[in-house]
Design a protein around this motif. Structure first.
Motif, PDB file in Angstrom:
ATOM      1  N   PHE A   3       0.820  -1.203   0.000  1.00 30.18           N
ATOM      2  CA  PHE A   3       0.000   0.000   0.000  1.00 30.18           C
ATOM      3  C   PHE A   3       0.858   1.258   0.000  1.00 30.18           C
ATOM      4  CE2 PHE A   3      -3.022  -3.138   1.701  1.00 30.18           C
ATOM      5  CZ  PHE A   3      -4.096  -2.899   0.853  1.00 30.18           C
ATOM      6  N   VAL A   4       2.060   1.174   0.554  1.00 27.26           N
ATOM      7  CA  VAL A   4       2.980   2.312   0.506  1.00 27.26           C
ATOM      8  C   VAL A   4       3.402   2.582  -0.936  1.00 27.26           C
ATOM      9  CG1 VAL A   4       5.230   3.184   1.253  1.00 27.26           C
ATOM     10  CG2 VAL A   4       3.802   1.884   2.848  1.00 27.26           C
ATOM     11  N   ILE A   5       3.668   1.511  -1.687  1.00 30.55           N
ATOM     12  CA  ILE A   5       4.032   1.671  -3.101  1.00 30.55           C
ATOM     13  C   ILE A   5       2.881   2.294  -3.876  1.00 30.55           C
ATOM     14  CG2 ILE A   5       4.600   0.412  -5.219  1.00 30.55           C
ATOM     15  CD1 ILE A   5       6.167  -1.561  -3.521  1.00 30.55           C
ATOM     16  N   ILE A   6       1.660   1.839  -3.600  1.00 33.13           N
ATOM     17  CA  ILE A   6       0.494   2.416  -4.273  1.00 33.13           C
ATOM     18  C   ILE A   6       0.341   3.890  -3.907  1.00 33.13           C
ATOM     19  CG2 ILE A   6      -2.023   2.345  -4.398  1.00 33.13           C
ATOM     20  CD1 ILE A   6      -1.823  -0.698  -4.077  1.00 33.13           C
ATOM     21  N   ALA A   7       0.598   4.217  -2.645  1.00 34.92           N
ATOM     22  CA  ALA A   7       0.521   5.618  -2.215  1.00 34.92           C
ATOM     23  C   ALA A   7       1.574   6.461  -2.935  1.00 34.92           C
ATOM     24  CB  ALA A   7       0.705   5.709  -0.707  1.00 34.92           C
ATOM     25  N   ILE A   8       2.758   5.902  -3.116  1.00 38.20           N
ATOM     26  CA  ILE A   8       3.820   6.619  -3.849  1.00 38.20           C
ATOM     27  C   ILE A   8       3.368   6.897  -5.283  1.00 38.20           C
ATOM     28  CG2 ILE A   8       6.144   6.379  -4.817  1.00 38.20           C
ATOM     29  CD1 ILE A   8       6.864   4.781  -2.271  1.00 38.20           C
ATOM     30  N   ALA A 304      12.034  -0.840 -11.335  1.00 37.95           N
ATOM     31  CA  ALA A 304      11.676  -0.737  -9.917  1.00 37.95           C
ATOM     32  C   ALA A 304      10.491  -1.624  -9.566  1.00 37.95           C
ATOM     33  CB  ALA A 304      11.383   0.724  -9.568  1.00 37.95           C
ATOM     34  N   VAL A 305       9.434  -1.605 -10.391  1.00 38.86           N
ATOM     35  CA  VAL A 305       8.249  -2.413 -10.065  1.00 38.86           C
ATOM     36  C   VAL A 305       8.505  -3.890 -10.317  1.00 38.86           C
ATOM     37  CG1 VAL A 305       6.646  -0.517 -10.513  1.00 38.86           C
ATOM     38  CG2 VAL A 305       7.230  -2.103 -12.367  1.00 38.86           C
ATOM     39  N   GLY A 306       9.588  -4.206 -11.024  1.00 31.29           N
ATOM     40  CA  GLY A 306       9.933  -5.611 -11.246  1.00 31.29           C
ATOM     41  C   GLY A 306      10.849  -6.198 -10.198  1.00 31.29           C
ATOM     42  N   LEU A 307      11.269  -5.397  -9.217  1.00 32.47           N
ATOM     43  CA  LEU A 307      12.115  -5.910  -8.140  1.00 32.47           C
ATOM     44  C   LEU A 307      11.352  -6.966  -7.326  1.00 32.47           C
ATOM     45  CD1 LEU A 307      13.698  -2.564  -6.894  1.00 32.47           C
ATOM     46  CD2 LEU A 307      14.922  -4.452  -8.006  1.00 32.47           C
ATOM     47  N   PRO A 308      12.028  -7.985  -6.822  1.00 33.74           N
ATOM     48  CA  PRO A 308      11.330  -9.043  -6.069  1.00 33.74           C
ATOM     49  C   PRO A 308      10.483  -8.510  -4.919  1.00 33.74           C
ATOM     50  CG  PRO A 308      13.584  -9.701  -6.538  1.00 33.74           C
ATOM     51  CD  PRO A 308      13.463  -8.281  -6.981  1.00 33.74           C
ATOM     52  N   GLY A 309      10.994  -7.523  -4.205  1.00 33.81           N
ATOM     53  CA  GLY A 309      10.225  -6.973  -3.084  1.00 33.81           C
ATOM     54  C   GLY A 309       8.941  -6.307  -3.526  1.00 33.81           C
ATOM     55  N   ALA A 310       8.978  -5.612  -4.662  1.00 32.88           N
ATOM     56  CA  ALA A 310       7.770  -4.961  -5.173  1.00 32.88           C
ATOM     57  C   ALA A 310       6.771  -5.989  -5.681  1.00 32.88           C
ATOM     58  CB  ALA A 310       8.141  -3.983  -6.286  1.00 32.88           C
ATOM     59  N   VAL A 311       7.267  -7.001  -6.383  1.00 40.16           N
ATOM     60  CA  VAL A 311       6.371  -8.031  -6.930  1.00 40.16           C
ATOM     61  C   VAL A 311       5.666  -8.795  -5.815  1.00 40.16           C
ATOM     62  CG1 VAL A 311       6.299 -10.182  -8.241  1.00 40.16           C
ATOM     63  CG2 VAL A 311       7.697  -8.278  -9.059  1.00 40.16           C
ATOM     64  N   ILE A 317      -2.295  -7.515  -3.750  1.00 40.77           N
ATOM     65  CA  ILE A 317      -3.175  -6.350  -3.890  1.00 40.77           C
ATOM     66  C   ILE A 317      -3.703  -6.251  -5.315  1.00 40.77           C
ATOM     67  CG2 ILE A 317      -3.289  -3.835  -3.720  1.00 40.77           C
ATOM     68  CD1 ILE A 317      -1.080  -3.975  -1.618  1.00 40.77           C
ATOM     69  N   VAL A 318      -2.789  -6.364  -6.279  1.00 37.09           N
ATOM     70  CA  VAL A 318      -3.196  -6.267  -7.687  1.00 37.09           C
ATOM     71  C   VAL A 318      -4.166  -7.386  -8.032  1.00 37.09           C
ATOM     72  CG1 VAL A 318      -2.384  -6.375 -10.067  1.00 37.09           C
ATOM     73  CG2 VAL A 318      -1.076  -5.096  -8.364  1.00 37.09           C
ATOM     74  N   GLU A 319      -3.893  -8.580  -7.527  1.00 32.40           N
ATOM     75  CA  GLU A 319      -4.768  -9.726  -7.797  1.00 32.40           C
ATOM     76  C   GLU A 319      -6.160  -9.528  -7.199  1.00 32.40           C
ATOM     77  OE1 GLU A 319      -4.710 -14.613  -7.375  1.00 32.40           O
ATOM     78  OE2 GLU A 319      -3.007 -13.393  -6.705  1.00 32.40           O
ATOM     79  N   ALA A 320      -6.213  -8.858  -6.043  1.00 38.59           N
ATOM     80  CA  ALA A 320      -7.501  -8.664  -5.372  1.00 38.59           C
ATOM     81  C   ALA A 320      -8.371  -7.615  -6.057  1.00 38.59           C
ATOM     82  CB  ALA A 320      -7.267  -8.265  -3.918  1.00 38.59           C
ATOM     83  N   ILE A 321      -7.759  -6.616  -6.699  1.00 38.27           N
ATOM     84  CA  ILE A 321      -8.549  -5.501  -7.242  1.00 38.27           C
ATOM     85  C   ILE A 321      -8.735  -5.561  -8.753  1.00 38.27           C
ATOM     86  CG2 ILE A 321      -7.851  -3.987  -5.353  1.00 38.27           C
ATOM     87  CD1 ILE A 321      -5.890  -2.653  -7.239  1.00 38.27           C
ATOM     88  N   THR A 322      -8.033  -6.454  -9.431  1.00 39.22           N
ATOM     89  CA  THR A 322      -8.155  -6.508 -10.889  1.00 39.22           C
ATOM     90  C   THR A 322      -9.112  -7.620 -11.305  1.00 39.22           C
ATOM     91  OG1 THR A 322      -6.145  -7.864 -10.917  1.00 39.22           O
ATOM     92  CG2 THR A 322      -5.906  -5.528 -11.432  1.00 39.22           C
ATOM     93  N   PRO A 323     -10.031  -7.311 -12.227  1.00 43.26           N
ATOM     94  CA  PRO A 323     -11.009  -8.320 -12.655  1.00 43.26           C
ATOM     95  C   PRO A 323     -10.387  -9.355 -13.576  1.00 43.26           C
ATOM     96  CG  PRO A 323     -11.288  -6.295 -13.902  1.00 43.26           C
ATOM     97  CD  PRO A 323     -10.240  -6.015 -12.869  1.00 43.26           C
TER      98      PRO A 323
END
Length: 429
Positions: A3-8, A304-311, A317-323
């Motif tokens: 959620f911090v990444i999403i806030a960024i 950056a979004v492909g880093l293991p920590g980000a993934v 989160i992405v799985e929960a909100i994407t149809p």
């Protein structure tokens, strides 16, 4: 942490939308913050800010940057050799005093220019002569501007630098990108033709060409001016890289180089080749510098979004909100089309690149599904976005506001996006 990444990213959207920070610099800041939050070390061989994000990320889209430069170079040659202006003049002469025929002809020329270089250079190539010519025969000003932009949109599925961008950003082979773009083209072409046929009859005729601050009436080109026309066979130049890449499956960079050489060889004496190539290359650098700068930052964001920590943190989160249901997928992402405008979060040449990277990195959608989604959004952004250079130029040159062009063109390209999203859902979900 997810959620911090999403806030960024949300803060980045605000910075971009308000114009307080240039898009490329905002993406650089987002990439830096995301990498640090995802646990990247400052230095090191793997998963570090300096090496993985800055060093490797900056060159992720190197092939796209070269393709953009070559496309800009070819666009500069189309202008310098009078190929583009000749195409427009011949089209106007053929159309005569038939407004719809003139507009349809300019639409085709815009599509050819859009397939070569895209964005502002294509608008300039087709619009400098095409817009006043359309207004002079009675095409409304908003429709004249929209015709140039819809034409660019129709040519966009065959814009080779775009193929290269999606191929690199989504780690897809060019044949798969090409296959979806072929699906997308008929929808873009039909929408563009429908725009001209419907919008050219919406309002009364306007027979005087007026630029903001200028009131000159358009006249037919003189015999002396026509003597500067390019040879007829050189007018095939925009088709050369398209046919090589589409039919003969030539790689993108050699196909663009072939177009450059064809333009020079068919318009210039051999003794002048070197001079013309060098001069037009310098002009191409000027046009290519802004998108290349943007692609440097986009590459860092993708890293950056492909880093293991980000993934690992973004995945749930992405799985929960994407149809994932195809029908819901189509409905949701069609309703979200406006978010690709005004440099919004779904603009693929902004934060949308990071969102697309997160979708593919987390495995929520296949890369082809993300390609279909983002390519469909790009059709909207490339035509209607009031903050994009080509929309602003075409509108102001026609004497109207970018918002007026947005209102008229958005319904047509929204349908194109819907069609692309449906194709993506049917084939790739």
């Amino acid at each position: 942490m997810g959620f911090v990444i999403i806030a960024i990213m949300a803060v980045g959207v605000v910075l971009i939308l308000t114009g307080k920070v240039p898009t490329a610099f905002a993406l650089f800041l987002i990439a830096t913050a995301v990498a640090l939050v995802a646990g990247a070390t400052i230095a090191g061989e793997e998963n570090s800010l300096l090496t993985t994000v800055y060093q490797e990320g900056a060159v992720t889209l190197a092939s796209t940057m070269i393709a953009v430069l070559l496309g800009s170079w070819l666009g500069s040659l189309l202008q310098e050799t009078a190929i583009a202006s000749t195409l427009v003049r011949k089209t106007v002469e053929f159309g005569g005093d038939r407004p719809v025929v003139v507009a349809l002809g300019i639409l085709v020329v815009s599509a050819l220019c859009g397939s070569v270089t895209g964005s502002a250079p294509a608008a300039l190539l087709a619009g400098v002569i095409g817009i006043p010519a359309m207004i002079a025969v009675g095409i409304p000003k908003v429709t004249a501007a929209g015709t140039i932009l819809m034409g660019i949109g129709a040519g966009m599925p065959f814009e080779l630098p775009i193929w290269q961008f999606f191929s690199t950003a989504l780690d897809l082979p060019i044949p798969q990108v090409r296959a979806f773009m072929i699906w997308l083209f008929p929808f873009a072409a039909v929408a563009a033709i429908a725009f001209v046929l419907i919008e050219s009859r919406r309002r009364g005729s306007v027979h005087e060409w007026t630029l903001a601050g200028a009131g000159a009436r358009t006249r037919a080109p003189s015999r002396r001016e026509r003597l500067g026309d390019a040879p007829w066979y050189s007018l095939l130049t925009p088709l050369v890289p398209i046919l090589l890449a589409l039919v003969l499956l030539v790689p993108i960079i050699p196909a663009l180089l072939a177009g450059i050489l064809f333009a020079v060889a068919t318009t210039t004496r051999p003794s002048k080749w070197a001079t013309r190539l060098l001069r037009s290359l310098y002009d191409g650098f000027d046009a290519a510098a802004p998108p290349i700068t943007l692609f440097l930052a986009i590459g860092m964001l993708l890293a950056a979004v492909g880093l293991p920590g980000a993934v690992s943190t973004l995945g749930p989160i992405v799985e929960a909100i994407t149809p994932t249901n195809p029908i819901v997928f189509v409905l949701v992402f069609t309703l979200l089309v406006p978010l690709c405008l005004y440099r919004g979060p779904l603009n693929i040449f902004g934060l949308g690149a990071g969102i697309a990277g997160a979708m593919t990195a987390t495995g929520v959608y296949s890369p082809m599904a993300v390609l279909g989604l983002m390519a469909s959004y790009n059709q909207v952004f490339g035509v209607t976005d009031p903050t994009s250079t080509q929309t602003v130029w075409a509108a102001q040159y026609s004497g109207v506001s970018p918002q007026q062009v947005l209102v008229r063109t958005l319904p047509y390209v929204w349908v194109v996006a819907l069609a692309g999203i449906i194709v993506s859902a049917v084939i790739h979900l």
